[in-house]
Design a protein around this motif. Structure first.
Motif, PDB file in Angstrom:
ATOM      1  N   UNK A  18       0.888  -1.259   0.015  1.00  0.00           N
ATOM      2  CA  UNK A  18      -0.222   0.122   0.134  1.00  0.00           C
ATOM      3  C   UNK A  18       0.819   1.216  -0.161  1.00  0.00           C
ATOM      4  N   UNK A  19       0.478   2.270  -0.742  1.00  0.00           N
ATOM      5  CA  UNK A  19       1.182   3.618  -0.827  1.00  0.00           C
ATOM      6  C   UNK A  19       0.163   4.508  -0.206  1.00  0.00           C
ATOM      7  N   UNK A  20       0.843   5.029   0.896  1.00  0.00           N
ATOM      8  CA  UNK A  20      -0.094   6.103   1.503  1.00  0.00           C
ATOM      9  C   UNK A  20       0.767   7.171   1.831  1.00  0.00           C
ATOM     10  N   UNK A  21       0.024   8.477   1.442  1.00  0.00           N
ATOM     11  CA  UNK A  21       0.897   9.709   1.810  1.00  0.00           C
ATOM     12  C   UNK A  21      -0.157  10.618   2.355  1.00  0.00           C
ATOM     13  N   UNK A  22       0.533  11.690   2.939  1.00  0.00           N
ATOM     14  CA  UNK A  22      -0.398  12.763   3.585  1.00  0.00           C
ATOM     15  C   UNK A  22       0.345  14.085   3.599  1.00  0.00           C
ATOM     16  N   UNK A  23      -0.699  15.138   3.213  1.00  0.00           N
ATOM     17  CA  UNK A  23      -0.100  16.514   3.469  1.00  0.00           C
ATOM     18  C   UNK A  23      -0.059  16.993   4.911  1.00  0.00           C
ATOM     19  N   UNK A  24      -0.825  16.233   5.712  1.00  0.00           N
ATOM     20  CA  UNK A  24      -0.739  16.176   6.954  1.00  0.00           C
ATOM     21  C   UNK A  24      -0.232  17.466   7.827  1.00  0.00           C
ATOM     22  N   UNK A  25      -1.120  17.460   8.900  1.00  0.00           N
ATOM     23  CA  UNK A  25      -1.022  18.487  10.079  1.00  0.00           C
ATOM     24  C   UNK A  25      -1.036  17.853  11.259  1.00  0.00           C
ATOM     25  N   UNK A  26      -1.066  16.817  11.492  1.00  0.00           N
ATOM     26  CA  UNK A  26      -1.153  15.982  12.735  1.00  0.00           C
ATOM     27  C   UNK A  26      -0.192  16.211  13.453  1.00  0.00           C
ATOM     28  N   UNK A  27      -0.193  16.154  14.931  1.00  0.00           N
ATOM     29  CA  UNK A  27       0.922  16.277  15.916  1.00  0.00           C
ATOM     30  C   UNK A  27       2.036  15.221  15.860  1.00  0.00           C
ATOM     31  N   UNK A  28       3.482  15.609  16.370  1.00  0.00           N
ATOM     32  CA  UNK A  28       4.248  14.767  16.193  1.00  0.00           C
ATOM     33  C   UNK A  28       4.110  13.492  17.047  1.00  0.00           C
ATOM     34  N   UNK A  29       4.673  12.260  16.672  1.00  0.00           N
ATOM     35  CA  UNK A  29       4.448  10.981  17.542  1.00  0.00           C
ATOM     36  C   UNK A  29       5.354  10.116  17.064  1.00  0.00           C
ATOM     37  N   UNK A  30       6.099   9.618  17.993  1.00  0.00           N
ATOM     38  CA  UNK A  30       7.155   8.888  17.773  1.00  0.00           C
ATOM     39  C   UNK A  30       6.843   7.501  17.594  1.00  0.00           C
TER      40      UNK A  30
ATOM     41  N   UNK B 244       8.736  20.889  -0.779  1.00  0.00           N
ATOM     42  CA  UNK B 244       9.401  19.362  -0.852  1.00  0.00           C
ATOM     43  C   UNK B 244       8.580  18.485  -0.365  1.00  0.00           C
ATOM     44  N   UNK B 245       9.247  17.240  -0.109  1.00  0.00           N
ATOM     45  CA  UNK B 245       8.578  16.197   0.438  1.00  0.00           C
ATOM     46  C   UNK B 245       9.568  15.176   1.457  1.00  0.00           C
ATOM     47  N   UNK B 246       9.034  14.505   2.050  1.00  0.00           N
ATOM     48  CA  UNK B 246      10.029  13.566   3.034  1.00  0.00           C
ATOM     49  C   UNK B 246       9.479  12.201   3.130  1.00  0.00           C
ATOM     50  N   UNK B 247      10.680  11.441   3.284  1.00  0.00           N
ATOM     51  CA  UNK B 247      10.519   9.928   3.365  1.00  0.00           C
ATOM     52  C   UNK B 247      11.228   9.539   4.704  1.00  0.00           C
TER      53      UNK B 247
ATOM     54  N   UNK C 100       3.700  17.010  -2.094  1.00  0.00           N
ATOM     55  CA  UNK C 100       4.374  18.395  -1.503  1.00  0.00           C
ATOM     56  C   UNK C 100       4.344  18.665  -0.367  1.00  0.00           C
ATOM     57  N   UNK C 101       5.190  19.091   0.664  1.00  0.00           N
ATOM     58  CA  UNK C 101       4.761  19.439   1.951  1.00  0.00           C
ATOM     59  C   UNK C 101       4.415  18.274   2.992  1.00  0.00           C
ATOM     60  N   UNK C 102       4.459  17.076   2.179  1.00  0.00           N
ATOM     61  CA  UNK C 102       4.132  15.870   3.457  1.00  0.00           C
ATOM     62  C   UNK C 102       5.260  14.932   3.057  1.00  0.00           C
ATOM     63  N   UNK C 103       4.666  13.617   3.368  1.00  0.00           N
ATOM     64  CA  UNK C 103       6.017  12.555   3.310  1.00  0.00           C
ATOM     65  C   UNK C 103       5.222  11.088   3.385  1.00  0.00           C
TER      66      UNK C 103
END
Lengths: 257, 209
Positions: free
Chosen positions: A1-13, A50-53, A241-244
């Protein structure tokens, strides 16, 4: 599965929750602010263009192998994890190269990765894996006491750093991707294994680590892993863009299947 | 050593000693001899010399008997085995103690995974493409070897003095080529002609440039 998100949720380790043996696959959404999950060091902003992985690398033994039990070892066989019988320690496997290759090239500029080899008077017992990306420099510094002629004659990847005197440092730019052994005229064993990645988004990792690439161009990309002895997986991802995105790559003989 | 494996190992040793069993059988074959030299004497361990036929349609008989490769002591033996395209290697688990092995290769010429197997068992691999096939065991970290797959049955591992002799070579045009397990020099490729019953001498100098 390939999931992505522009995301705004809080940090979570949550990196530690990844399955250690799952096949290469994107795990789930990667909130922008959660990119710090790699090192659990707090949120790191991702630029909107940019994006992140986050890439977790796992090394796994052959499926079905149970150390000790399936070998039928007895107490008297205990030394069978030494010398020629020393076993691969998958939990601490090192020198795994990971790189991200944007599909169709990249409009985002990133400096090439450079690598360095330091020669000492000591013999090289296990040649290190040194990462350089195409266009990057490989430098060799001689901290030993003898002049060493350093070179490779690998097809398409030949380099000749010439005779490097003690205290001297030389470098060469590597223009083609591939892997080669860096040799010295005065040593039987290689000085290092040089891995030249086609992309500058590259790192050397140990098993069980999660690597963060946070300046990738958005769009489709392929993430590769490589190890000198063991097969490794690759996986395609889509980076908004802006997500990862997060994914896990497996290193081990089962990756051949 | 497991007694079941002894005859196969002996046969493998014989084949490995000549490294060229088929090359000895054709009576009308030619002979290619020479010496490989390099800048630094003694700098050519595990160097293979072999022939590549320029006639793409050329076909050569290949031994059908598998060549045995030992894994006793968690070491591939021989550590460098040369075979011809179309030959089969039998990977023996001939450990005297209860030690499993898992031979695999990720080399482009022959990726394979033989799975886990115990002493007394063996697995076979047909090598059907030329090139080096690096061997590893997924259990033992220092267990590495290589099968070099020659495009023809005409090959040899050069001696300590660099000399080689290829016997019973089918007449024709060939490239005489080198391959080094640890590539310290540029490999060479030299065109030669082999005639029936004739002897072709070709020395090979390896250089870094």
């Amino acid at each position: 599965m390939n999931s992505t998100s522009p995301a705004r949720s809080p940090s979570r380790c949550s990196a530690a929750r990844l399955s250690p043996v799952s096949a290469a696959a994107l795990i789930r959404f990667l909130p922008v602010a959660a990119l710090a999950l790699c090192g659990c060091q707090g949120p790191q902003p991702i630029r909107a263009d940019l994006a992140a992985a986050a890439v977790r690398v796992e090394a796994v033994a052959k499926s079905g192998y149970r150390e000790g039990a399936s070998d039928g070892y007895t107490a008297s066989d205990a030394p069978l994890n030494a010398g020629a019988f020393e076993r691969v320690d998958y939990g601490s496997l090192r020198d795994i190269v990971v790189w991200v290759e944007p599909a169709g090239g990249s409009s985002v500029a990133r400096a090439a990765a450079n690598g360095e080899v330091v020669l000492t008077a000591q013999p090289v017992r296990t040649p290190p894996v040194v990462l350089v990306s195409v266009g990057g420099a490989l430098s060799v510094e001689n901290r030993g006491s003898l002049t060493e002629e350093v070179y490779s004659v690998a097809e398409g990847l030949a380099v000749n750093l010439g005779a490097i005197a003690p205290g001297e440092k030389r470098q060469v730019t590597l223009e083609r991707p591939g892997v080669f052994e860096l040799l010295s005229s005065t040593r039987a064993a290689p000085l290092a294994t040089i891995f030249v990645t086609p992309s500058p988004w590259a790192m050397v990792s140990a098993a069980g680590k999660t690597l963060l690439f946070n300046d990738l161009p958005p769009g489709a990309a392929t993430v590769h892993a490589w190890h000198l002895r063991l097969p490794a997986e690759s996986a395609k991802i889509s980076l908004p863009a802006g997500g990862g995105a997060r994914l896990q790559l497996r290193v081990g003989v089962d990756a051949l299947d | 050593m497991d007694q079941r494996h002894r005859p196969l190992l002996l046969l493998g040793a014989l084949l490995g000693a000549s490294q060229n069993a088929m090359a000895q059988s054709p009576p009308a074959g030619g002979r290619v001899i020479g010496r490989v030299t390099a800048v630094a004497p003694g700098d050519l361990p595990e160097t293979v010399i072999y022939l590549n036929a320029l006639d793409a349609a050329a076909r050569f008989a290949v031994p059908q008997q598998p060549i045995a490769l030992s894994q006793a002591g968690a070491q591939f033996s021989p550590g460098l085995l040369v075979v011809s395209v179309g030959q089969t290697v039998e990977f023996l688990n001939d450990e005297p103690r209860p030690v499993q092995h898992n031979v695999f290769s990720k080399s482009p010429a022959k990726p394979f995974d033989l799975g886990l197997y115990k002493p007394g068992e063996s697995r076979r691999v047909l090598f059907d493409r030329p090139g080096p096939v690096h061997l590893h065991c997924s259990i033992h970290r220092n267990m590495d070897g290589v099968v070099f797959v020659s495009p023809t049955p005409f090959f040899a591992i050069i001696g300590a003095d660099g000399r080689f002799a290829l016997e019973g070579v089918a007449p024709g045009e060939y490239e005489l080529k080198t391959w080094q397990r640890r590539q310290r020099y540029l490999d060479r490729s030299l065109r030669i002609r082999v005639t029936a019953g004739g002897e072709t001498r070709q020395d090979v100098e390896l250089t870094r440039k």
